[in-house]
Design a protein around this motif. Structure first.
Motif, PDB file in Angstrom:
ATOM      1  N   UNK A 121       0.824  -1.202   0.000  1.00  0.00           N
ATOM      2  CA  UNK A 121       0.000   0.000   0.000  1.00  0.00           C
ATOM      3  C   UNK A 121       0.864   1.261   0.000  1.00  0.00           C
ATOM      4  N   UNK A 122       2.186   1.115   0.176  1.00  0.00           N
ATOM      5  CA  UNK A 122       3.115   2.231   0.097  1.00  0.00           C
ATOM      6  C   UNK A 122       4.194   1.901  -0.945  1.00  0.00           C
ATOM      7  N   UNK A 123       5.332   2.541  -0.860  1.00  0.00           N
ATOM      8  CA  UNK A 123       6.383   2.361  -1.866  1.00  0.00           C
ATOM      9  C   UNK A 123       7.385   1.272  -1.503  1.00  0.00           C
ATOM     10  N   UNK A 124       7.068   0.430  -0.544  1.00  0.00           N
ATOM     11  CA  UNK A 124       8.056  -0.513  -0.022  1.00  0.00           C
ATOM     12  C   UNK A 124       7.566  -1.950  -0.101  1.00  0.00           C
ATOM     13  N   UNK A 125       7.231  -2.379  -1.304  1.00  0.00           N
ATOM     14  CA  UNK A 125       6.793  -3.760  -1.482  1.00  0.00           C
ATOM     15  C   UNK A 125       7.942  -4.716  -1.181  1.00  0.00           C
ATOM     16  N   UNK A 126       7.711  -5.758  -0.375  1.00  0.00           N
ATOM     17  CA  UNK A 126       8.782  -6.727  -0.098  1.00  0.00           C
ATOM     18  C   UNK A 126       9.310  -7.340  -1.385  1.00  0.00           C
ATOM     19  N   UNK A 127      10.578  -7.662  -1.380  1.00  0.00           N
ATOM     20  CA  UNK A 127      11.269  -8.087  -2.596  1.00  0.00           C
ATOM     21  C   UNK A 127      10.769  -9.438  -3.105  1.00  0.00           C
ATOM     22  N   UNK A 128      10.907  -9.635  -4.425  1.00  0.00           N
ATOM     23  CA  UNK A 128      10.513 -10.887  -5.075  1.00  0.00           C
ATOM     24  C   UNK A 128      11.338 -11.044  -6.345  1.00  0.00           C
ATOM     25  N   UNK A 129      11.960 -12.215  -6.513  1.00  0.00           N
ATOM     26  CA  UNK A 129      12.814 -12.497  -7.656  1.00  0.00           C
ATOM     27  C   UNK A 129      12.485 -13.875  -8.219  1.00  0.00           C
ATOM     28  N   UNK A 130      12.889 -14.095  -9.486  1.00  0.00           N
ATOM     29  CA  UNK A 130      12.810 -15.447 -10.034  1.00  0.00           C
ATOM     30  C   UNK A 130      14.006 -15.707 -10.942  1.00  0.00           C
ATOM     31  N   UNK A 131      14.284 -16.982 -11.123  1.00  0.00           N
ATOM     32  CA  UNK A 131      15.371 -17.437 -12.008  1.00  0.00           C
ATOM     33  C   UNK A 131      14.858 -18.647 -12.767  1.00  0.00           C
ATOM     34  N   UNK A 132      14.892 -18.573 -14.084  1.00  0.00           N
ATOM     35  CA  UNK A 132      14.343 -19.638 -14.923  1.00  0.00           C
ATOM     36  C   UNK A 132      15.472 -20.349 -15.660  1.00  0.00           C
ATOM     37  N   UNK A 133      15.412 -21.673 -15.701  1.00  0.00           N
ATOM     38  CA  UNK A 133      16.391 -22.483 -16.410  1.00  0.00           C
ATOM     39  C   UNK A 133      15.654 -23.585 -17.155  1.00  0.00           C
ATOM     40  N   UNK A 134      16.387 -24.413 -17.878  1.00  0.00           N
ATOM     41  CA  UNK A 134      15.760 -25.525 -18.581  1.00  0.00           C
ATOM     42  C   UNK A 134      15.105 -26.497 -17.613  1.00  0.00           C
ATOM     43  N   UNK A 135      15.645 -26.604 -16.399  1.00  0.00           N
ATOM     44  CA  UNK A 135      15.108 -27.553 -15.418  1.00  0.00           C
ATOM     45  C   UNK A 135      13.842 -27.051 -14.742  1.00  0.00           C
TER      46      UNK A 135
ATOM     47  N   UNK B  23      -1.310  -7.361 -10.564  1.00  0.00           N
ATOM     48  CA  UNK B  23      -1.950  -8.098  -9.470  1.00  0.00           C
ATOM     49  C   UNK B  23      -3.262  -7.447  -9.066  1.00  0.00           C
ATOM     50  N   UNK B  24      -3.216  -6.176  -8.682  1.00  0.00           N
ATOM     51  CA  UNK B  24      -4.420  -5.458  -8.258  1.00  0.00           C
ATOM     52  C   UNK B  24      -4.618  -4.272  -9.195  1.00  0.00           C
ATOM     53  N   UNK B  25      -5.696  -4.281  -9.946  1.00  0.00           N
ATOM     54  CA  UNK B  25      -5.967  -3.216 -10.900  1.00  0.00           C
ATOM     55  C   UNK B  25      -6.214  -1.897 -10.165  1.00  0.00           C
ATOM     56  N   UNK B  26      -5.602  -0.831 -10.686  1.00  0.00           N
ATOM     57  CA  UNK B  26      -5.820   0.487 -10.115  1.00  0.00           C
ATOM     58  C   UNK B  26      -4.951   0.801  -8.920  1.00  0.00           C
ATOM     59  N   UNK B  27      -4.106  -0.161  -8.486  1.00  0.00           N
ATOM     60  CA  UNK B  27      -3.229   0.104  -7.352  1.00  0.00           C
ATOM     61  C   UNK B  27      -2.088   1.005  -7.787  1.00  0.00           C
ATOM     62  N   UNK B  28      -1.477   1.663  -6.831  1.00  0.00           N
ATOM     63  CA  UNK B  28      -0.372   2.555  -7.144  1.00  0.00           C
ATOM     64  C   UNK B  28       0.804   1.749  -7.665  1.00  0.00           C
ATOM     65  N   UNK B  29       1.457   2.271  -8.664  1.00  0.00           N
ATOM     66  CA  UNK B  29       2.606   1.594  -9.246  1.00  0.00           C
ATOM     67  C   UNK B  29       3.793   2.550  -9.387  1.00  0.00           C
ATOM     68  N   UNK B  30       3.693   3.746  -8.771  1.00  0.00           N
ATOM     69  CA  UNK B  30       4.786   4.699  -8.875  1.00  0.00           C
ATOM     70  C   UNK B  30       5.890   4.350  -7.880  1.00  0.00           C
ATOM     71  N   UNK B  31       7.090   4.757  -8.212  1.00  0.00           N
ATOM     72  CA  UNK B  31       8.236   4.637  -7.323  1.00  0.00           C
ATOM     73  C   UNK B  31       8.570   3.200  -6.967  1.00  0.00           C
TER      74      UNK B  31
END
Length: 271
Positions: free
Chosen positions: A202-216, A253-261
């Motif tokens: 709800x603020x500018x500090x979304x917890x981090x999320x990463x992914x790594x894709x391989x053939x497996x 994910x959530x339409x209309x949510x803030x996406x700045x910063x």
């Protein structure tokens, strides 16, 4: 401040997430890098999918680094889909029932984040859980409330829309009591066939999320399993990652949510 890692792909041993990587989940339990609090010592849990539709589940209240049963499990259990979590409590007790992942039928869920004012909201939010689902409530966390609320909104039929509605509903109640941050959410859930992971705040500090894709297959994590992050892709705020054995997509994910910063990783305050 919790840390988690998930895998979907060819079957691997759990140790590929838990103990083998340079910055494995066990290492993250005492040396997390992408949040202000480095220690995640309030329990550990793993859900995995094998030959049965419902997930296997292991939990322990001990820190991941001091759990010899976890190491034995990690060396022996092999599966095509894992959800693994190390917990840092922001208020609720360190207990088996408060450890992630949470499971119900074929679904599993784990979470890193917080709900502002949850102590004041807990009774109200629990009243919003479907009666039949409330009988499945075992712990006292905001994470389990989000999961059961999403199940009541039809997670089995609409896995993304139901979770988004649950997050919005809980955030709205937090705004009513005026405690900030109202919502920080990086969650991961699965039915054993598809893995979903969403990043939102709800603020500018979304917890981090990463992914790594391989053939497996695909690794989805709250922070990379190597200290060199060059091969990892960060999921943008207010996005949901959908991964199957054959496809991957990133959508709003959530339409209309803030996406700045974009959030500053060094300033993240996760729970």
């Amino acid at each position: 401040m919790c840390r988690w890692a998930a895998w979907i792909g060819t079957p691997i041993f759990l140790e590929k997430l838990i103990s083998e990587p340079e910055h494995s989940l066990i290492d993250q339990s005492r040396n997390a890098l992408s949040c202000k609090v480095a220690i995640n010592a309030d329990g550990v849990g793993v859900a995995w999918y094998g030959d049965r539709p419902e997930p296997g589940l292991y939990k322990n209240v001990h820190p991941a680094w001091s759990d010899p049963n976890l190491l034995q499990l990690a060396r022996q259990v092999r599966a095509p889909l894992f959800l693994a979590h190390v917990r840092a409590s922001t208020g609720s007790a360190t207990s088996y029932n408060n450890c992630h992942p949470f499971t119900l039928d074929k679904w599993s869920f784990m979470h890193n984040g917080m709900v502002g004012g949850f102590d004041q909201l807990r009774k109200r939010l629990e009243h919003g859980i479907d009666d039949a689902l409330y009988l499945k409530r075992r712990g006292a966390t905001d994470s389990e409330v989000l999961f059961l609320t999403a199940m009541g909104f039809g997670l089995a039929q609409a896995p993304i829309a139901a979770m988004a509605k649950a997050v919005q509903t809980v955030e709205r109640h937090s705004r009513d009591v005026g405690v900030t941050p109202h919502m920080r959410f990086t969650g991961c859930w699965s039915d054993g066939e598809t893995l979903y992971a969403a990043r939102y705040a709800s603020d500018d500090f979304a917890p981090s999320l990463f992914y790594h894709r391989s053939e497996a297959g695909t690794l989805v994590v709250s922070e990379p399993l190597e200290k060199n992050r060059s091969d990892w892709i960060e999921v943008p705020p207010n996005s949901v990652l959908t991964v199957s054995h054959t496809s991957l997509s990133v959508t709003p994910f959530i339409e209309g949510a803030r996406e700045d910063n974009s959030p500053r990783v060094d300033d993240l305050i996760d729970a």
